[in-house]
Write a protein that holds these residues in place. Structure first.
Motif, mmCIF file in Angstrom:
data_model
loop_
_atom_site.group_PDB
_atom_site.id
_atom_site.type_symbol
_atom_site.label_atom_id
_atom_site.label_comp_id
_atom_site.label_asym_id
_atom_site.label_seq_id
_atom_site.Cartn_x
_atom_site.Cartn_y
_atom_site.Cartn_z
ATOM 1 N N ALA A 56 35.899 40.170 43.060
ATOM 2 C CA ALA A 56 37.213 40.495 42.481
ATOM 3 C C ALA A 56 37.468 41.994 42.547
ATOM 4 N N HIS A 57 36.466 42.796 42.219
ATOM 5 C CA HIS A 57 36.665 44.248 42.233
ATOM 6 C C HIS A 57 36.722 44.798 43.649
ATOM 7 N N LYS A 60 40.269 44.134 44.623
ATOM 8 C CA LYS A 60 41.212 45.059 44.001
ATOM 9 C C LYS A 60 41.184 46.413 44.709
ATOM 10 N N TRP A 75 36.251 50.234 38.888
ATOM 11 C CA TRP A 75 35.931 49.154 39.831
ATOM 12 C C TRP A 75 34.671 49.500 40.619
ATOM 13 N N LEU A 114 41.290 35.952 39.992
ATOM 14 C CA LEU A 114 41.083 36.985 38.984
ATOM 15 C C LEU A 114 41.695 38.313 39.424
ATOM 16 N N ALA A 115 41.478 38.698 40.671
ATOM 17 C CA ALA A 115 42.037 39.954 41.183
ATOM 18 C C ALA A 115 43.563 39.918 41.140
ATOM 19 N N LYS A 117 45.453 38.051 39.149
ATOM 20 C CA LYS A 117 45.867 38.054 37.746
ATOM 21 C C LYS A 117 45.811 39.463 37.162
ATOM 22 N N GLU A 118 44.734 40.163 37.424
ATOM 23 C CA GLU A 118 44.608 41.531 36.933
ATOM 24 C C GLU A 118 45.619 42.453 37.620
ATOM 25 N N GLY A 119 45.880 42.202 38.891
ATOM 26 C CA GLY A 119 46.860 42.999 39.627
ATOM 27 C C GLY A 119 48.275 42.835 39.086
ATOM 28 N N LYS A 120 48.574 41.672 38.555
ATOM 29 C CA LYS A 120 49.907 41.434 37.988
ATOM 30 C C LYS A 120 50.137 42.250 36.722
ATOM 31 N N ARG A 121 49.069 42.745 36.139
ATOM 32 C CA ARG A 121 49.202 43.573 34.934
ATOM 33 C C ARG A 121 49.566 45.014 35.262
ATOM 34 N N LYS A 129 52.902 46.840 42.256
ATOM 35 C CA LYS A 129 52.565 45.424 42.069
ATOM 36 C C LYS A 129 52.498 44.757 43.433
#
Length: 159
Positions: A56-57, A60, A75, A114-115, A117-121, A129
């Motif tokens: 995931a990291h 990202k 990360w 996960l990546a 989902k975290e990116g959407k933040r 985005k």
């Protein structure tokens, strides 16, 4: 012999313990380590958990190359930590290495999710985005060979 095998190769030790239990060969059972490991759980689950965070990291870093330094440094730190955890697990259990390709395949979709989902933040001011389609649906070519290489990070990122 059992304790020595336990220290050298956990998965092989576990296999011998399974055979001993099935055959009711009570003298061959390493009770102390067996209880300890029953309490700890399956090392494959731990491997998959560490791979999930690692991949995931890496994703990202790869996709969100415009992230500010304070963000991508965390990360990098996580990548380094999870690589060490995985290397340690593989050193303790050499036969776990055979499971690595399957584990990566099983974990990749979850790591991608996960990546994303975290990116959407991302707030859109400090980090652009990204669309879900920006995240590769499969592990990018050449990544598997480098997943555990402590000096490798995705091309689009800056160490």
């Amino acid at each position: 012999m059992t304790i020595n095998l336990y220290e050298k190769d956990f998965a092989q030790w576990l296999s011998t313990q399974t055979v001993a239990l099935k055959n009711r060969n009570w003298d061959a059972i390493d009770v102390e380590h067996l209880i300890e490991n029953l309490e700890m759980g399956d090392p494959k689950n731990t491997l998959e958990s560490d791979l999930l965070i690692l991949i995931a990291h890496l994703l990202k870093l790869y996709v969100q190359s415009d992230a500010p330094d304070w963000m991508n440094k965390s990360w990098y730190n996580s990548i380094d930590e999870h690589r060490l955890r995985i290397q340690s697990a593989l050193e303790k259990s050499g036969s776990l290495r055979r499971y690595l390709p399957d584990a990566v395949e099983r974990v990749y979709p979850k790591a991608r999710k996960l990546a994303i989902k975290e990116g959407k933040r991302a707030d859109g001011r400090k980090v652009i985005k990204r669309k879900e389609s920006d995240y590769p649906t499969q592990l990018p070519n050449g990544w598997f060979e480098h997943l555990l290489d402590e000096d490798w990070y995705p091309i689009n990122s800056k160490p």
